[in-house]
Design a protein around this motif. Structure first.
Motif, PDB file in Angstrom:
ATOM      1  N   THR A  28     -62.858 -25.686   2.639  1.00  0.00           N
ATOM      2  CA  THR A  28     -63.724 -24.636   3.109  1.00  0.00           C
ATOM      3  C   THR A  28     -63.079 -23.339   2.718  1.00  0.00           C
ATOM      4  OG1 THR A  28     -64.627 -26.000   5.000  1.00  0.00           O
ATOM      5  CG2 THR A  28     -64.799 -23.531   5.052  1.00  0.00           C
ATOM      6  N   THR A  32     -68.039 -16.566  -1.315  1.00  0.00           N
ATOM      7  CA  THR A  32     -69.346 -16.949  -1.429  1.00  0.00           C
ATOM      8  C   THR A  32     -69.426 -18.110  -2.072  1.00  0.00           C
ATOM      9  OG1 THR A  32     -69.834 -15.300  -3.291  1.00  0.00           O
ATOM     10  CG2 THR A  32     -70.369 -14.341  -0.929  1.00  0.00           C
ATOM     11  N   THR A  33     -70.628 -18.500  -2.183  1.00  0.00           N
ATOM     12  CA  THR A  33     -71.071 -19.829  -3.152  1.00  0.00           C
ATOM     13  C   THR A  33     -70.865 -19.385  -4.499  1.00  0.00           C
ATOM     14  OG1 THR A  33     -72.449 -20.999  -1.662  1.00  0.00           O
ATOM     15  CG2 THR A  33     -72.528 -21.513  -3.779  1.00  0.00           C
ATOM     16  N   LYS A  37     -68.359 -20.858  -7.373  1.00  0.00           N
ATOM     17  CA  LYS A  37     -69.042 -21.387  -8.642  1.00  0.00           C
ATOM     18  C   LYS A  37     -68.584 -20.874  -9.932  1.00  0.00           C
ATOM     19  CE  LYS A  37     -73.702 -23.151  -7.330  1.00  0.00           C
ATOM     20  NZ  LYS A  37     -75.075 -23.035  -7.726  1.00  0.00           N
ATOM     21  N   TYR A  57     -77.190 -25.205  -4.359  1.00  0.00           N
ATOM     22  CA  TYR A  57     -76.217 -25.790  -3.369  1.00  0.00           C
ATOM     23  C   TYR A  57     -75.617 -27.069  -4.204  1.00  0.00           C
ATOM     24  CZ  TYR A  57     -78.688 -23.623   0.360  1.00  0.00           C
ATOM     25  OH  TYR A  57     -79.308 -22.513   1.079  1.00  0.00           O
ATOM     26  N   PHE A  90     -72.301 -27.485  -2.196  1.00  0.00           N
ATOM     27  CA  PHE A  90     -71.860 -26.129  -1.329  1.00  0.00           C
ATOM     28  C   PHE A  90     -72.780 -25.966  -0.081  1.00  0.00           C
ATOM     29  CE2 PHE A  90     -71.380 -25.700  -6.158  1.00  0.00           C
ATOM     30  CZ  PHE A  90     -70.116 -25.256  -6.026  1.00  0.00           C
ATOM     31  N   PRO A  92     -72.935 -23.266   2.753  1.00  0.00           N
ATOM     32  CA  PRO A  92     -72.454 -22.020   3.356  1.00  0.00           C
ATOM     33  C   PRO A  92     -72.360 -21.849   4.733  1.00  0.00           C
ATOM     34  CG  PRO A  92     -74.234 -21.348   1.793  1.00  0.00           C
ATOM     35  CD  PRO A  92     -74.226 -22.904   1.831  1.00  0.00           C
ATOM     36  N   SER A  96     -67.813 -18.073   4.965  1.00  0.00           N
ATOM     37  CA  SER A  96     -67.146 -19.101   4.229  1.00  0.00           C
ATOM     38  C   SER A  96     -68.253 -20.211   3.566  1.00  0.00           C
ATOM     39  CB  SER A  96     -66.351 -20.045   5.345  1.00  0.00           C
ATOM     40  OG  SER A  96     -65.222 -19.224   5.652  1.00  0.00           O
ATOM     41  N   THR A  97     -67.729 -20.943   2.692  1.00  0.00           N
ATOM     42  CA  THR A  97     -68.333 -22.192   2.146  1.00  0.00           C
ATOM     43  C   THR A  97     -67.569 -23.383   1.959  1.00  0.00           C
ATOM     44  OG1 THR A  97     -69.404 -20.269   0.629  1.00  0.00           O
ATOM     45  CG2 THR A  97     -69.545 -22.848  -0.135  1.00  0.00           C
ATOM     46  N   ARG A  98     -68.266 -24.213   2.570  1.00  0.00           N
ATOM     47  CA  ARG A  98     -67.561 -25.490   2.391  1.00  0.00           C
ATOM     48  C   ARG A  98     -68.127 -26.386   1.096  1.00  0.00           C
ATOM     49  NH1 ARG A  98     -69.402 -30.918   5.894  1.00  0.00           N
ATOM     50  NH2 ARG A  98     -67.567 -32.489   5.192  1.00  0.00           N
ATOM     51  N   VAL A  99     -66.997 -26.783   0.573  1.00  0.00           N
ATOM     52  CA  VAL A  99     -67.165 -27.344  -0.826  1.00  0.00           C
ATOM     53  C   VAL A  99     -66.733 -28.717  -0.886  1.00  0.00           C
ATOM     54  CG1 VAL A  99     -66.520 -27.373  -3.373  1.00  0.00           C
ATOM     55  CG2 VAL A  99     -66.758 -25.204  -2.140  1.00  0.00           C
TER      56      VAL A  99
END
Length: 161
Positions: A28, A32-33, A37, A57, A90, A92, A96-99
């Motif tokens: 995480t 931003t996503t 990316k 996503y 992804f 959001p 934060s963003t979980r990847v």
């Protein structure tokens, strides 16, 4: 038969799946996503991956496998070289963003006859987790503060008349 045993040994996972909620490489990141990316795309291009799918996503990258064992076991008459594919998902969450990354070999990539072999453990998953961890650190570490310009030490002379 000995060749098959060597190929199988080369494909075995030496490590278990990552100890994460998804069981896949994940992190995480406070970003931003879009920012994540962009960085992942740059890293993927450095490793000779091509983008094969990009949605809000999801980011999917792949390249022909250079793994002899994978080619021997997963190649087909249609396409003798399977693809190494990584799918980043992804999610959001606030600022934060979980990847989450899912690795796989794909037999007959890009065709109606694709066959997926998930690879969420072993050396590939460990490398992907390390890459995500490094990405998190690099994106969350604030840039160094700009240094103040050095004041000129020389005195201003009187203008000539």
């Amino acid at each position: 038969m000995a060749v098959l045993a060597i190929a199988l040994a080369g494909c075995q996972t030496a490590a278990e799946a990552p100890n994460t909620a998804s069981g896949k490489p994940e992190v995480t990141i406070r970003a931003t996503t879009a920012a994540i990316k962009a960085r992942l795309l740059s890293l993927a291009m450095d490793k000779r991956f091509n983008v094969t799918k990009d949605t809000e996503y999801l980011l999917q990258i792949e390249k022909p496998s250079e793994n002899f064992g994978a080619a021997l076991l997963l190649g087909s008459k249609y396409d003798g070289i399977p693809a190494e594919r990584i799918v980043f998902t992804f999610a959001p969450i606030g600022d934060s963003t979980r990847v989450v990354a899912a690795g796989m070999f794909v037999t007959n990539p890009g065709s109606a006859f694709e066959r997926i072999t998930p690879v969420n453990g072993g050396e590939g998953a460990t490398r992907t987790q390390q890459t995500l961890d490094e990405l998190k650190v690099s994106m969350e570490t604030p840039p160094p503060a700009p240094t103040a310009p050095i004041a000129s030490a020389r005195k201003q002379g009187k203008p000539a008349t």
